[in-house]
Every structure is written in C-alpha cells, then in structure tokens.
Design a protein around this motif. Structure first.
Motif, PDB file in Angstrom:
ATOM      1  N   LEU A  89      48.280  96.567 -14.530  1.00 17.20           N
ATOM      2  CA  LEU A  89      47.749  95.254 -14.882  1.00 17.20           C
ATOM      3  C   LEU A  89      48.664  94.569 -15.889  1.00 17.20           C
ATOM      4  CD1 LEU A  89      45.374  93.195 -14.762  1.00 17.20           C
ATOM      5  CD2 LEU A  89      44.429  94.361 -16.771  1.00 17.20           C
ATOM      6  N   VAL A  90      49.000  93.312 -15.606  1.00 17.44           N
ATOM      7  CA  VAL A  90      49.783  92.479 -16.521  1.00 17.44           C
ATOM      8  C   VAL A  90      48.921  91.277 -16.874  1.00 17.44           C
ATOM      9  CG1 VAL A  90      51.913  91.186 -16.870  1.00 17.44           C
ATOM     10  CG2 VAL A  90      51.903  93.164 -15.327  1.00 17.44           C
ATOM     11  N   ASN A  91      48.674  91.063 -18.172  1.00 16.07           N
ATOM     12  CA  ASN A  91      47.805  89.940 -18.511  1.00 16.07           C
ATOM     13  C   ASN A  91      48.445  89.000 -19.522  1.00 16.07           C
ATOM     14  OD1 ASN A  91      47.442  91.232 -20.998  1.00 16.07           O
ATOM     15  ND2 ASN A  91      45.540  92.213 -20.355  1.00 16.07           N
ATOM     16  N   GLY A  92      47.857  87.807 -19.605  1.00 16.10           N
ATOM     17  CA  GLY A  92      48.337  86.786 -20.522  1.00 16.10           C
ATOM     18  C   GLY A  92      47.246  85.789 -20.806  1.00 16.10           C
ATOM     19  N   SER A  93      47.444  84.965 -21.826  1.00 17.95           N
ATOM     20  CA  SER A  93      46.442  84.001 -22.260  1.00 17.95           C
ATOM     21  C   SER A  93      46.899  82.568 -22.004  1.00 17.95           C
ATOM     22  CB  SER A  93      46.161  84.198 -23.753  1.00 17.95           C
ATOM     23  OG  SER A  93      45.326  83.174 -24.242  1.00 17.95           O
ATOM     24  N   SER A  94      45.995  81.770 -21.454  1.00 17.60           N
ATOM     25  CA  SER A  94      46.306  80.363 -21.196  1.00 17.60           C
ATOM     26  C   SER A  94      46.033  79.476 -22.407  1.00 17.60           C
ATOM     27  CB  SER A  94      45.471  79.849 -20.019  1.00 17.60           C
ATOM     28  OG  SER A  94      44.101  79.773 -20.386  1.00 17.60           O
ATOM     29  N   ALA A  95      45.306  80.011 -23.410  1.00 21.36           N
ATOM     30  CA  ALA A  95      44.925  79.245 -24.596  1.00 21.36           C
ATOM     31  C   ALA A  95      44.170  77.968 -24.212  1.00 21.36           C
ATOM     32  CB  ALA A  95      46.150  78.908 -25.445  1.00 21.36           C
ATOM     33  N   GLU A  96      43.434  78.030 -23.102  1.00 23.81           N
ATOM     34  CA  GLU A  96      42.633  76.910 -22.608  1.00 23.81           C
ATOM     35  C   GLU A  96      43.481  75.673 -22.303  1.00 23.81           C
ATOM     36  OE1 GLU A  96      39.688  76.357 -20.806  1.00 23.81           O
ATOM     37  OE2 GLU A  96      38.922  77.645 -22.391  1.00 23.81           O
ATOM     38  N   ASP A  97      44.758  75.884 -21.993  1.00 24.04           N
ATOM     39  CA  ASP A  97      45.693  74.802 -21.697  1.00 24.04           C
ATOM     40  C   ASP A  97      46.036  74.857 -20.205  1.00 24.04           C
ATOM     41  OD1 ASP A  97      47.864  73.136 -21.314  1.00 24.04           O
ATOM     42  OD2 ASP A  97      48.931  73.790 -23.095  1.00 24.04           O
ATOM     43  N   PRO A  98      45.642  73.854 -19.407  1.00 26.97           N
ATOM     44  CA  PRO A  98      45.909  73.887 -17.970  1.00 26.97           C
ATOM     45  C   PRO A  98      47.384  74.042 -17.625  1.00 26.97           C
ATOM     46  CG  PRO A  98      44.306  72.182 -18.464  1.00 26.97           C
ATOM     47  CD  PRO A  98      44.818  72.687 -19.790  1.00 26.97           C
ATOM     48  N   GLU A  99      48.268  73.400 -18.377  1.00 26.19           N
ATOM     49  CA  GLU A  99      49.697  73.503 -18.076  1.00 26.19           C
ATOM     50  C   GLU A  99      50.217  74.903 -18.385  1.00 26.19           C
ATOM     51  OE1 GLU A  99      53.291  72.734 -16.589  1.00 26.19           O
ATOM     52  OE2 GLU A  99      51.484  71.482 -16.413  1.00 26.19           O
ATOM     53  N   ARG A 100      49.746  75.468 -19.477  1.00 19.34           N
ATOM     54  CA  ARG A 100      50.150  76.836 -19.808  1.00 19.34           C
ATOM     55  C   ARG A 100      49.608  77.819 -18.766  1.00 19.34           C
ATOM     56  NH1 ARG A 100      49.676  79.690 -25.772  1.00 19.34           N
ATOM     57  NH2 ARG A 100      49.975  81.838 -25.122  1.00 19.34           N
ATOM     58  N   GLU A 101      48.399  77.573 -18.303  1.00 23.98           N
ATOM     59  CA  GLU A 101      47.847  78.420 -17.225  1.00 23.98           C
ATOM     60  C   GLU A 101      48.750  78.380 -15.995  1.00 23.98           C
ATOM     61  OE1 GLU A 101      45.310  77.427 -13.664  1.00 23.98           O
ATOM     62  OE2 GLU A 101      43.857  77.413 -15.299  1.00 23.98           O
ATOM     63  N   ARG A 102      49.135  77.170 -15.599  1.00 19.97           N
ATOM     64  CA  ARG A 102      49.983  77.021 -14.412  1.00 19.97           C
ATOM     65  C   ARG A 102      51.311  77.756 -14.598  1.00 19.97           C
ATOM     66  NH1 ARG A 102      53.989  73.596 -12.542  1.00 19.97           N
ATOM     67  NH2 ARG A 102      53.856  73.019 -10.318  1.00 19.97           N
ATOM     68  N   GLU A 103      51.940  77.599 -15.760  1.00 15.56           N
ATOM     69  CA  GLU A 103      53.218  78.260 -16.028  1.00 15.56           C
ATOM     70  C   GLU A 103      53.079  79.780 -15.983  1.00 15.56           C
ATOM     71  OE1 GLU A 103      54.469  76.784 -19.782  1.00 15.56           O
ATOM     72  OE2 GLU A 103      55.001  74.783 -19.037  1.00 15.56           O
ATOM     73  N   LEU A 104      51.990  80.274 -16.566  1.00 11.56           N
ATOM     74  CA  LEU A 104      51.767  81.719 -16.611  1.00 11.56           C
ATOM     75  C   LEU A 104      51.499  82.281 -15.219  1.00 11.56           C
ATOM     76  CD1 LEU A 104      51.404  84.303 -18.236  1.00 11.56           C
ATOM     77  CD2 LEU A 104      49.064  83.591 -18.745  1.00 11.56           C
ATOM     78  N   VAL A 105      50.661  81.597 -14.463  1.00 13.38           N
ATOM     79  CA  VAL A 105      50.353  82.044 -13.100  1.00 13.38           C
ATOM     80  C   VAL A 105      51.607  82.082 -12.248  1.00 13.38           C
ATOM     81  CG1 VAL A 105      49.211  81.359 -10.953  1.00 13.38           C
ATOM     82  CG2 VAL A 105      47.921  81.390 -13.088  1.00 13.38           C
ATOM     83  N   LEU A 106      52.405  81.022 -12.300  1.00 10.56           N
ATOM     84  CA  LEU A 106      53.614  80.975 -11.470  1.00 10.56           C
ATOM     85  C   LEU A 106      54.657  81.984 -11.951  1.00 10.56           C
ATOM     86  CD1 LEU A 106      53.939  77.137 -10.783  1.00 10.56           C
ATOM     87  CD2 LEU A 106      53.019  78.928  -9.299  1.00 10.56           C
ATOM     88  N   ALA A 107      54.680  82.273 -13.246  1.00  7.20           N
ATOM     89  CA  ALA A 107      55.588  83.306 -13.752  1.00  7.20           C
ATOM     90  C   ALA A 107      55.192  84.672 -13.196  1.00  7.20           C
ATOM     91  CB  ALA A 107      55.575  83.323 -15.274  1.00  7.20           C
TER      92      ALA A 107
END
Length: 328
Positions: A89-107
């Motif tokens: 499992l690899v996890n990360g936090s979006s900090a409730e920021d939609p753009e950060r979520e998108r960047e993290l998901v695509l990464a």
C-alpha cells in the motif's frame, strides 16, 4: 530461484508457488523451501514479476489528511486487505485540495499501481477516465466520485445525522444548532440534510443563525458556536458535523453554560470527559475493508457494474446528548 530449488530439492515451480503464496504445496515442502530462502538470502525480483504479469502488486490510497484520527483505522484496514493479497500500500494526503488530489492520483498512476482507493477532495474525476479504461481498478470511499461512474463505499451520513438530532429532540430540545464542514463536501451536505429532516419531522423551525458550514479550523468553529449560544434565542443543543468540529465545540462548552451536544464521528477520550460525549459513530475500519475487498474483486478479473455501498452508523449515548434544556 534455481539455487533455492536445488538447495531444497524441489522444482522451480514449487519455489514459485511458495514465493507467490499459491496453493498446491505440502506444509513440509513449504517449510524446506522457506528454510532454503532464509539460508540463501533469496529476495523476490518484483521488477521481473511486473514485466511478466503486467502488475506491480501495489495499490494507492489517497486520503484527505493522514493526521486525522478518522483515517487511521481506515488506512490500516486497506493495508491489511492489501497485505492478504500480497500487495503493497502506498498512501498520500490531498489536504482537501482538488488539484493536489489530482496530482497525487496521477502520480500513483504513473508508478503503475494496480488500483486506487480514493477519498475524494474534488467533484470532477473525469481526469481518471483514461486510466479506468486502461484497466485501473478504482474505488471511492466516504464520498462519491464526481462526474464519473465508479464504485463507492459510504457511511449513512444522512441517516446518522437525522438519528443524532432526533435524539436531542427526544430529550426536550427545540433550538438545535448545526456546525459542519465545507458545503462542497458530500458528507457535510448529507449531515445537514439529516439535521433538517429531523427538525422538520418534529415540526420545528430552523433559524438561519442555527446553521453554519465552513472550515473546520478551530477559530471558525468556535466563532460559530459562540454565535449560536448567544443572542436573543440561544440554542440549547448543538450537533457537530465531524470529529474536528466536535473537539472544538467541547472546548467552547467547557467555558460556557451546560449545553447538550451530539457529534458525528467518535474520537479518542470522548468517553472519559464529564459528561461523556454522545456521538454518531461510523465504522472507519469497515469502510476501508469493504472498499479494499471491492478493489481486489475487480483486480481478480470481475467486472460488475459500479456499486454504491452504504454502511450504517451507530448512536452512542454517553451523557452530553442526554442533557435537558437549561432553565431560562
């Protein structure tokens, strides 16, 4: 693997089965292979495995905030299911920021994870359509995906809030305030809807000043609570929309007159306060486990239509929600 096979006196296929956790090996043979693996210091070559199977044996988990206690049991449950399937499992936090979520998901997609479990921050997930078409398994948790069809596992936020507010009404309260998260967040609007439904079913009006949605920052929540507790018609009870709101409200009430309180989400030490904090508890571990099971069902080859799974909540009376309205 050839060295391990020779050392254990078995065939290459037997070693492969043991290494990959496949059935068809007797306990005695598995023990000999494991002893040979230890003696020779063998390590599985995951890069070769990826090239052979086209899978990385890894999944991604995107959370709102890794520091939020609610996500600890959820993350642990996803990790345990992944481990049972031999996946990392690899996890990360979006900090409730939609753009950060998108960047993290695509990464995570760029690193070729086999699947994703996502607690969404945004409301438009069409950026994932190419990945899903290419076979990426994706399950959303706590909130539904925006503008795409996908599996989602939720708690019954509407029903839980409705039950919690009805509990306050049953203990004599008629002026009840609601303090919640940002209105763009699905759970916040569902819990507000549950609050309004309980009030309407009891024939009670809701003054505009009794509702407050916005940031869960302590200063914002404290100001909202103070405003509802003051004025010509102060509320006699508060319903807090999540654990972060509840904790701030508890601090406000410690320096104010006694006011009934029900919070959505349980939190550590809630039972040790005096009075204990009555909460609507959701099962974060079950959310993670059900979502991960769904993900691995898809990774196993099943391609059912996307499903919406809603888990029940549970009212936990501890004292704060049972306080009667204070005498005027």
């Amino acid at each position: 693997m050839k060295d391990v096979a020779a050392h254990a006196g078995v065939g290459l296929k037997t070693v492969s089965r043991v290494v990959n956790g496949e059935p068809g090996v007797t306990p005695d043979t598995e023990r000999r292979v494991q002893e040979s693996i230890t003696a020779l210091g063998f390590r599985r070559n995951d890069s070769a495995r990826v090239l052979r199977k086209g899978r990385t044996a890894s999944i991604g988990l995107v959370l709102e905030d890794l520091a939020d206690p609610f996500y600890g049991p959820l993350s642990r449950a996803v990790e345990e299911v992944a481990r049972a399937h031999g996946a990392l499992l690899v996890n990360g936090s979006s900090a409730e920021d939609p753009e950060r979520e998108r960047e993290l998901v695509l990464a995570l997609c760029a690193r070729r994870v086999d699947g994703l479990v996502v607690i969404p921050a945004g409301d438009d997930h069409r950026y994932l359509e190419p990945e899903v078409r290419a076979g990426l398994a994706t399950v959303f948790v706590d909130r539904p995906a925006g503008r795409i069809e996908a599996d989602v596992v939720l708690s019954d936020s509407y029903g839980g809030a409705r039950e919690g507010v009805a509990h306050l009404i049953a203990h004599g309260h008629r002026r009840i305030g609601f303090i919640g998260d940002h209105p763009r967040i699905h759970t916040a609007t569902e819990r507000l809807r549950g609050y309004r439904a309980a009030m309407a079913e009891a024939g009670l009006p809701v003054a505009p000043a009794w509702e407050s949605l916005g940031s869960t920052a302590p200063e914002r929540v404290a100001a909202a609570a103070a405003g509802m507790l003051g004025g010509a018609e102060p509320v006699t009870a508060l319903f807090a929309g999540n654990n972060r709101v509840t904790v701030t409200v508890v601090r406000v009430l410690a320096a104010a007159r006694p006011v009934a309180l029900v919070g959505f989400d349980d939190f550590e030490l809630a039972d040790l306060l005096r009075p204990g904090v009555t909460v609507v508890a959701q099962d974060a571990a079950a959310l993670g486990r059900v979502a991960a099971d769904r993900l691995f069902t898809r990774l196993g080859g099943a391609r059912p239509e996307p499903e919406r799974t809603e888990l029940p909540t549970r009212l936990v009376p501890r004292g704060s929600g049972e306080l009667p309205p204070a005498a005027p």
